[in-house]
Design a protein around this motif. Sequence first.
Motif, PDB file in Angstrom:
ATOM      1  N   PRO A 177       0.824  -1.218   0.000  1.00 37.08           N
ATOM      2  CA  PRO A 177       0.000   0.000   0.000  1.00 37.08           C
ATOM      3  C   PRO A 177       0.854   1.262   0.000  1.00 37.08           C
ATOM      4  N   ASN A 178       0.304   2.329  -0.588  1.00 36.54           N
ATOM      5  CA  ASN A 178       0.996   3.617  -0.540  1.00 36.54           C
ATOM      6  C   ASN A 178       0.445   4.495   0.585  1.00 36.54           C
ATOM      7  N   HIS A 179      -0.514   3.973   1.330  1.00 33.89           N
ATOM      8  CA  HIS A 179      -0.981   4.637   2.553  1.00 33.89           C
ATOM      9  C   HIS A 179      -1.300   3.553   3.562  1.00 33.89           C
ATOM     10  N   LEU A 180      -0.747   3.693   4.775  1.00 34.92           N
ATOM     11  CA  LEU A 180      -0.861   2.624   5.760  1.00 34.92           C
ATOM     12  C   LEU A 180      -1.048   3.201   7.156  1.00 34.92           C
ATOM     13  N   ALA A 181      -1.992   2.634   7.894  1.00 29.82           N
ATOM     14  CA  ALA A 181      -2.242   3.034   9.280  1.00 29.82           C
ATOM     15  C   ALA A 181      -1.895   1.877  10.203  1.00 29.82           C
ATOM     16  N   GLU A 182      -1.373   2.217  11.373  1.00 24.58           N
ATOM     17  CA  GLU A 182      -0.968   1.222  12.372  1.00 24.58           C
ATOM     18  C   GLU A 182      -1.705   1.514  13.668  1.00 24.58           C
ATOM     19  N   ILE A 183      -2.323   0.489  14.249  1.00 25.53           N
ATOM     20  CA  ILE A 183      -3.075   0.634  15.493  1.00 25.53           C
ATOM     21  C   ILE A 183      -2.580  -0.427  16.478  1.00 25.53           C
ATOM     22  N   ILE A 184      -2.303  -0.011  17.726  1.00 22.94           N
ATOM     23  CA  ILE A 184      -1.774  -0.939  18.736  1.00 22.94           C
ATOM     24  C   ILE A 184      -2.525  -0.760  20.044  1.00 22.94           C
ATOM     25  N   LYS A 185      -2.867  -1.880  20.674  1.00 26.72           N
ATOM     26  CA  LYS A 185      -3.483  -1.844  22.004  1.00 26.72           C
ATOM     27  C   LYS A 185      -3.032  -3.093  22.767  1.00 26.72           C
ATOM     28  N   ILE A 186      -2.907  -2.948  24.077  1.00 26.96           N
ATOM     29  CA  ILE A 186      -2.545  -4.076  24.933  1.00 26.96           C
ATOM     30  C   ILE A 186      -3.609  -4.233  26.012  1.00 26.96           C
ATOM     31  N   LEU A 187      -4.018  -5.474  26.254  1.00 24.63           N
ATOM     32  CA  LEU A 187      -4.969  -5.790  27.318  1.00 24.63           C
ATOM     33  C   LEU A 187      -4.365  -6.871  28.215  1.00 24.63           C
ATOM     34  N   PRO A 188      -4.693  -6.862  29.492  1.00 20.63           N
ATOM     35  CA  PRO A 188      -4.226  -7.963  30.348  1.00 20.63           C
ATOM     36  C   PRO A 188      -4.940  -9.258  29.967  1.00 20.63           C
ATOM     37  N   TYR A 189      -4.271 -10.370  30.118  1.00 18.93           N
ATOM     38  CA  TYR A 189      -4.913 -11.655  29.830  1.00 18.93           C
ATOM     39  C   TYR A 189      -5.974 -11.963  30.886  1.00 18.93           C
ATOM     40  N   LYS A 190      -5.632 -11.715  32.153  1.00 17.17           N
ATOM     41  CA  LYS A 190      -6.572 -11.997  33.233  1.00 17.17           C
ATOM     42  C   LYS A 190      -7.789 -11.088  33.127  1.00 17.17           C
ATOM     43  N   GLY A 191      -8.945 -11.686  33.101  1.00 23.95           N
ATOM     44  CA  GLY A 191     -10.182 -10.930  32.960  1.00 23.95           C
ATOM     45  C   GLY A 191     -10.641 -10.801  31.520  1.00 23.95           C
TER      46      GLY A 191
END
Length: 264
Positions: free
Chosen positions: A87-101
């Motif tokens: 692609p000539n345009h790219l977006a990056e999204i990052i998130k972290i969640l705890p495993y517990k719960g």
Amino acid sequence: MKVAFSCRHILPVLLLFFSLPDFAQTPVKIMDGEIDYLFNERMSGREILFLRNGGIVCNSIGKVKYARINKIPEAERLINAVQKVDPNHLAEIIKILPYKGFENLTEIVSEMLKNEESYTSVPLYVDDGEVVHLYADARIQSIKTEPTGKEIITEKFLMKPLDYYTAKIEFQQFGSYYFYQMKNINTVRYKTFISAVGKEKMIAVISIFRYGDNWIIYALGGVDIIRIPFLDKKIDNIFYNRIKAFCVFTFEKLEELLSKDEEN
């Protein structure tokens, strides 16, 4: 409560999410060594703080080579899929969640992304402040499951002012690793008569994997837009806003569903 949201290097015209709904921000405990394994030097200290506080890191990165994720086995499939599209345009999204719960995370994500309403209910903020929906229409054409366990959905979408197009959606889970991919399988036209994106040149991929005590959610959305001088910037903005809106809404809906699941 304010959402921890970092969007660096994005043109001012794309910053349309000042009034995003509040997210259920769940702080995570992640060690520096884990951060170093997962992400490279492009990840700033401020972005790491956002992630640790339960926020989302969002960037317009242009090319895969500028991604913040390291070349780790968990990211290989996602990176390879995007590189094929180039692609000539790219977006990056990052998130972290705890495993517990959040033990049922991948199951809930899978069910959510198979639901037509998960696409047609995504809010999109346009230039004059009007709220429209990301997809005006979404209709599942077929669903099949391969012997490997991979699920494939063919779905027809309408993203105004773009014309209807058909996408192939793939879901697959390997233990605690989940992979989602959406790619157009026909030409996407702008107002029915201008070819904006060629076949298999628009992609959205999400990888979810457990690492230590956390879930890592990493997404890339890209498009190889046909360059049209007098419409280039407008079309580019249209696609970037949609990529971003889809990912952000997905995370919001996800935490909402996880909260309901925990209550039950």
